[in-house]
Design an enzyme around this catalytic site. Structure first.
Site, PDB file in Angstrom:
ATOM      1  N   LYS A   1      12.609  -1.727   7.193  1.00  0.00           N
ATOM      2  CA  LYS A   1      11.308  -1.758   7.904  1.00  0.00           C
ATOM      3  C   LYS A   1      11.163  -3.084   8.666  1.00  0.00           C
ATOM      4  CE  LYS A   1       9.632   1.216   4.271  1.00  0.00           C
ATOM      5  NZ  LYS A   1       8.499   1.824   3.606  1.00  0.00           N
ATOM      6  N   HIS A  22      10.161   8.855  10.452  1.00  0.00           N
ATOM      7  CA  HIS A  22       9.649   8.217   9.228  1.00  0.00           C
ATOM      8  C   HIS A  22       8.125   8.352   9.205  1.00  0.00           C
ATOM      9  CE1 HIS A  22       8.637   5.234   6.211  1.00  0.00           C
ATOM     10  NE2 HIS A  22       9.879   5.327   5.797  1.00  0.00           N
ATOM     11  N   GLY A  34       6.487   3.139  -1.182  1.00  0.00           N
ATOM     12  CA  GLY A  34       5.968   1.792  -1.398  1.00  0.00           C
ATOM     13  C   GLY A  34       4.873   1.709  -2.449  1.00  0.00           C
TER      14      GLY A  34
HETATM   15  C1  PEP Z   1      10.839   4.353   2.854  1.00  0.00           C
HETATM   16  O1  PEP Z   1       9.953   3.828   3.498  1.00  0.00           O
HETATM   17  O2  PEP Z   1      11.694   5.029   3.434  1.00  0.00           O
HETATM   18  C2  PEP Z   1      10.834   4.177   1.415  1.00  0.00           C
HETATM   19  C3  PEP Z   1      11.409   5.087   0.705  1.00  0.00           C
HETATM   20  O3  PEP Z   1      10.193   3.074   0.910  1.00  0.00           O
HETATM   21  P1  PEP Z   1      10.085   2.629  -0.649  1.00  0.00           P
HETATM   22  O4  PEP Z   1      11.447   2.820  -1.262  1.00  0.00           O
HETATM   23  O5  PEP Z   1       9.681   1.192  -0.599  1.00  0.00           O
HETATM   24  O6  PEP Z   1       9.085   3.526  -1.265  1.00  0.00           O
END
Ligand code: PEP
Length: 243
Positions: free
Chosen positions: A15, A91, A165
């Site tokens: 990200k 995403h 997240g």
């Molecule tokens: C993502 O944003 O693709 C993701 C899976 O984030 P996290 O692993 O931090 O939940």
């Protein structure tokens, strides 16, 4: 497509995180030869060098067009020119923050394939949609609206929005049910080729829960956000892949 243990793909999505100091993590990830990482655009060139050809580097997004008057955007052709080998499209953060539609995601998938990148296409429901009993219908709609015409180099990532997240994950039974549902749609759309496409799970994967999630039938790997920011985190997830 280079996969890891038992054919699983372990993909990090950084990200909007990482400055040049983070290249040390890519160097450390090169202890393995099967990790995939999508750093911010600013680090892609340097990450390719830091990974020494052992870490596959990709983009977190790309534009529907190859070039033109689109300030601030990066095309799939540009990513391929740098040596990137994949791109993430659709995403949930882009679907919500940039209001990307299924049609736009589909066009991005086509552009990625035209640039000969592997394309990771993300789908997933919100908590409200799940609580309303609509998770499978929502994911099917997103999928059918976003799938490219051809399955070449295509990878699906199921990422429940409420698990990203947050530290929360669906039960392994819910992950299995959704992955089976996605698989049925892929087979209906692409026949035998649809049976072979990897379907990743994403949403709060960490070294502690990876083994259970990666053991679920039809889970072909993990798309990892927070836990991918360190080599230790992503390597521990890769090591948790069951044989
Ligand atoms: C993502 O944003 O693709 C993701 C899976 O984030 P996290 O692993 O931090 O939940």
């Amino acid at each position: 497509m280079k996969t890891g243990r038992a054919g699983r793909l372990i993909v990090g999505n950084w990200k909007m995180n990482g400055t040049r100091a983070a290249l040390a993590e890519i160097r450390a990830m090169a202890a393995r030869d099967d990790l995939w990482v999508a750093p911010p655009f600013t680090l892609i060139h340097a990450a390719l060098e830091a990974g020494g050809g052992r870490v596959r580097i990709g983009g977190q997004d790309s534009h529907v067009r190859d070039f033109g008057a689109h300030t601030g955007c990066v095309s799939a052709a540009m990513l391929a020119d740098l040596g990137a080998s994949f791109v993430i499209v659709g995403h949930s953060e882009r679907r919500s923050d940039q209001r990307e539609s299924d049609a736009e995601v589909r066009a991005k998938a086509h552009a990625g394939q035209a640039a000969e990148l592997d394309v990771i296409l993300c789908v997933g429901e919100t908590l409200e949609q799940r609580d309303a009993g609509r998770a499978e219908a929502v994911v099917a709609d997103q999928l059918m609206g976003s799938l490219p015409d051809d399955p070449a180099g295509l990878i699906i990532a199921y990422e429940p929005v409420w698990a990203i997240g947050t530290g929360r994950t669906p039960t392994v039974a819910d992950v299995g049910a959704m992955h089976a549902h996605i698989r049925a749609r892929l087979v209906a759309q692409f026949g035998d080729a649809g049976a072979a496409l990897p379907i990743l799970y994403g949403g709060s994967v960490n070294p502690g829960n990876a083994a259970a999630l990666l053991a679920v039938p039809e889970v072909g790997g993990a798309l990892v956000g927070g836990a991918s920011l360190t080599a230790a985190g992503l390597i521990a997830i890769a090591e948790a892949v069951p044989d």
